[in-house]
Design a protein around this motif. Structure first.
Motif, short mmCIF file in Angstrom:
data_model
loop_
_atom_site.label_atom_id
_atom_site.label_comp_id
_atom_site.label_asym_id
_atom_site.label_seq_id
_atom_site.Cartn_x
_atom_site.Cartn_y
_atom_site.Cartn_z
N GLY A 183 0.79 -1.23 0.00
CA GLY A 183 0.00 0.00 0.00
C GLY A 183 0.82 1.28 0.00
O GLY A 183 0.26 2.36 -0.17
N ILE A 184 2.12 1.16 0.19
CA ILE A 184 2.97 2.34 0.24
C ILE A 184 4.02 2.21 -0.85
O ILE A 184 4.50 1.12 -1.13
CB ILE A 184 3.63 2.47 1.63
N GLY A 185 4.35 3.33 -1.50
CA GLY A 185 5.33 3.24 -2.58
C GLY A 185 5.72 4.60 -3.11
O GLY A 185 5.23 5.65 -2.65
N ARG A 242 -2.63 2.62 -2.97
CA ARG A 242 -2.77 1.42 -3.81
C ARG A 242 -2.97 0.20 -2.92
O ARG A 242 -2.87 0.28 -1.71
CB ARG A 242 -1.53 1.25 -4.69
N GLY A 243 -3.23 -0.94 -3.55
CA GLY A 243 -3.32 -2.20 -2.81
C GLY A 243 -4.68 -2.86 -2.82
O GLY A 243 -4.80 -4.01 -2.37
N HIS A 244 -5.73 -2.18 -3.33
CA HIS A 244 -7.05 -2.79 -3.31
C HIS A 244 -7.13 -4.06 -4.16
O HIS A 244 -7.93 -4.95 -3.87
CB HIS A 244 -8.10 -1.78 -3.79
N ASN A 245 -6.34 -4.13 -5.21
CA ASN A 245 -6.42 -5.28 -6.10
C ASN A 245 -5.81 -6.55 -5.51
O ASN A 245 -5.97 -7.64 -6.06
CB ASN A 245 -5.74 -4.98 -7.44
N VAL A 246 -5.10 -6.44 -4.38
CA VAL A 246 -4.52 -7.63 -3.75
C VAL A 246 -5.09 -7.89 -2.36
O VAL A 246 -4.66 -8.83 -1.69
CB VAL A 246 -2.98 -7.52 -3.67
N ILE A 259 0.38 3.81 7.16
CA ILE A 259 0.32 4.52 5.89
C ILE A 259 -0.04 5.99 6.10
O ILE A 259 0.56 6.88 5.49
CB ILE A 259 -0.68 3.84 4.94
N ALA A 260 -1.00 6.23 6.99
CA ALA A 260 -1.38 7.62 7.28
C ALA A 260 -0.22 8.38 7.91
O ALA A 260 0.00 9.56 7.60
CB ALA A 260 -2.59 7.63 8.22
N MET A 261 0.55 7.71 8.79
CA MET A 261 1.68 8.37 9.43
C MET A 261 2.81 8.66 8.45
O MET A 261 3.69 9.48 8.73
CB MET A 261 2.20 7.50 10.58
#
Length: 494
Positions: free
Chosen positions: A82-84, A281-285, A316-318
């Motif tokens: 989810g982070i990139g 991102r990351g919803h597809n996995v 992720i928010a942090m």
């Protein structure tokens, strides 16, 4: 052991294959996998009955081969995927939106994505016990075989294979930056540097080497753990470094300073919204990650999975919010379009220690390598399913290795042939955006069938329609930008 509900349909890479509900399988031990069932294999246009338990098919495939995950492993997978690097451009979005609208839109998109993640987590397991461990399976269950495939196949292909290609471009490019940082002002050292295509090749070789040691998604837990640490670490270092260096002279926070016409201002706003929309991102996995968790009637997977989602999204928010706000505070309208790392290199290259820059580059490379593994796993799963459907047995090790080598070669070729894909992220990302913001809302309505006057029906219908509108506007705005900026495609020139 107990009675297990039958799966009404089975997913295939190319066809939705109906199951024979008349056969009954007794005394099957289950550790949370889907129920056993019969498949009608399709070969050469003829249908023939094959008594293959769905339990066995699922146990052969890398996503569902192991169901020994827990909330911690799910959190590592979600955080790593989810982070990139796309999020490093978030401060540039604020240059067109300003402080107020930038923070409001970033917060709303984050909350919207967290909500649709909640929908997917709760749709993973039906009341009958059927588990949808792949996004395409859930799409077919919600919208039907034809429409489900039509709506979901391209976004899934892009967000899986396309993210792997972007990881190669970002990771290979960072490898080159790391080498240049080590060389410093030594021209002889820089002259010996590899070409862009060779840096890409080095990255994909490392990625496929790691993939050879990870036979299934659950076995990637340690890889995701490392990738999560690297991601959080380099995001924290970047925003902390930006703030600590102070603001360069001439910093402004007025969005109108960068544009000269009303149309340019409108186009810049569309670009800013698009950057924020594709930063997460990351919803597809997520369904695939949830597929690694065990289940039973007393402890459904949604409980553990949601704990993993909350943990990962907290981190992720942090990372995201301090980077976006701190980066914009540090550079304002001077922020380059390529993001925070480019701003640090442009304004503070001389005052930033070489070891610190090199450390950040290494962290980015490692995180890209780890994220590559997660997004490649659904592709490996699809290829292996083709083999299982034809041979009716698990893939031997040499087939698994060959699939990974083939996929590595394919993604490497695409990254070298189209090194400008990052410039098309807003356009293609707009096409794939419904997979995150739209489909989960309509899936909930289709599967759960809430009352038309209920809060869930109205909320999901409004969000789904709004998501479609945002996707259309984003695609149009991205095309507009490409035309105005006279986009130049540098084919085979990484």
């Amino acid at each position: 052991m107990g009675d297990i509900e039958r799966v009404s349909s089975s997913f295939s890479s190319f066809k939705v294959i109906p199951l024979d509900n008349d056969d009954h399988f007794d005394n099957i031990q289950s550790e949370g996998r889907d129920a056993p069932s019969c498949m009608a294999a399709v070969d050469g246009g003829e249908k023939k009955e094959m008594n293959i338990p769905e339990e066995d098919i699922e146990s052969y495939l890398p996503i569902t081969e192991s169901r020994k995950g827990n909330a911690y492993t799910a959190a590592f997978h979600l955080l790593c995927s989810g982070i990139g690097t796309p999020a490093l451009v978030l401060p540039f979005a604020f240059t067109s939106l300003g402080w107020s609208w930038g923070i409001v839109i970033l917060t709303l998109v984050f909350a919207w994505r967290l909500y649709t993640m909640w929908l997917l987590v709760h749709l993973h397991e039906s009341s009958s016990g059927t588990r949808y461990s792949r996004y395409l399976q859930l799409s077919i269950a919600a919208f039907g075989p034809k429409l489900g495939k039509c709506l979901a196949i391209f976004p899934i292909m892009y967000l899986s294979g396309g993210t792997c290609v972007m990881s190669i471009i970002a990771g290979g490019g960072t490898l080159q930056l790391f080498y240049n940082a080590i060389c410093g002002n030594d021209h002889n050292c820089q002259h010996k540097s590899l070409s862009g295509a060779e840096w890409f090749l080095l990255f994909i070789c490392l990625a496929i080497l790691i993939a050879q040691f990870c036979p299934n998604l659950h076995s990637l837990a340690w890889v995701s753990f490392v990738g999560s640490i690297m991601g959080v670490a380099y995001f924290t270092l970047i925003w902390a470094l930006s703030i600590s260096k102070g603001r360069p002279n001439g910093v402004s926070y007025n969005p109108s300073d960068n544009v000269t016409t009303t149309m340019a201002r409108f186009r810049a706003i569309l670009t800013g919204v698009a950057i924020i929309a594709i930063a997460f991102r990351g919803h597809n996995v997520v369904l695939e990650i949830q597929g690694t968790l065990p289940t039973n009637p007393k402890h459904p997977t949604r409980t553990s999975m949601w704990r993993g989602v909350i943990s990962s999204y907290s981190f992720i928010a942090m990372c995201i919010f301090p980077l976006a706000i701190g980066g914009y505070w540090s550079y304002g309208n001077l922020m380059p379009a390529s993001g925070t790392m480019a701003a640090i290199a442009k304004y503070h290259q001389e005052s930033t220690p070489k070891w610190l820059t090199s450390t950040i580059h290494i962290m980015v490379i490692i995180q890209c390598l780890c994220a590559f593994q997660i997004y490649a796993m659904p592709v490996f799963d699809n290829f292996e399913r083709i083999y299982v459907n034809k041979q009716h047995k698990a893939c031997p090790r040499w087939v698994k290795s060959s699939i990974k080598l083939f996929f590595g070669g394919l993604t490497y070729f695409i990254s070298v042939a189209f090194p400008f894909l990052g410039s098309l992220a807003a356009f293609v990302g707009g096409i794939a955006l419904p997979l995150s913001l739209v489909y989960p809302c309509f899936m909930w309505i289709s599967i759960k069938k809430p009352s038309r006057n209920s809060l869930m029906y109205c909320l999901n219908m409004i969000l789904g329609c709004l998501g479609i509108l945002i996707s259309v506007v984003q695609v149009a705005g991205a095309l507009w930008n490409l035309v105005v900026q006279k986009f130049d495609a540098n084919f085979f020139s990484p």
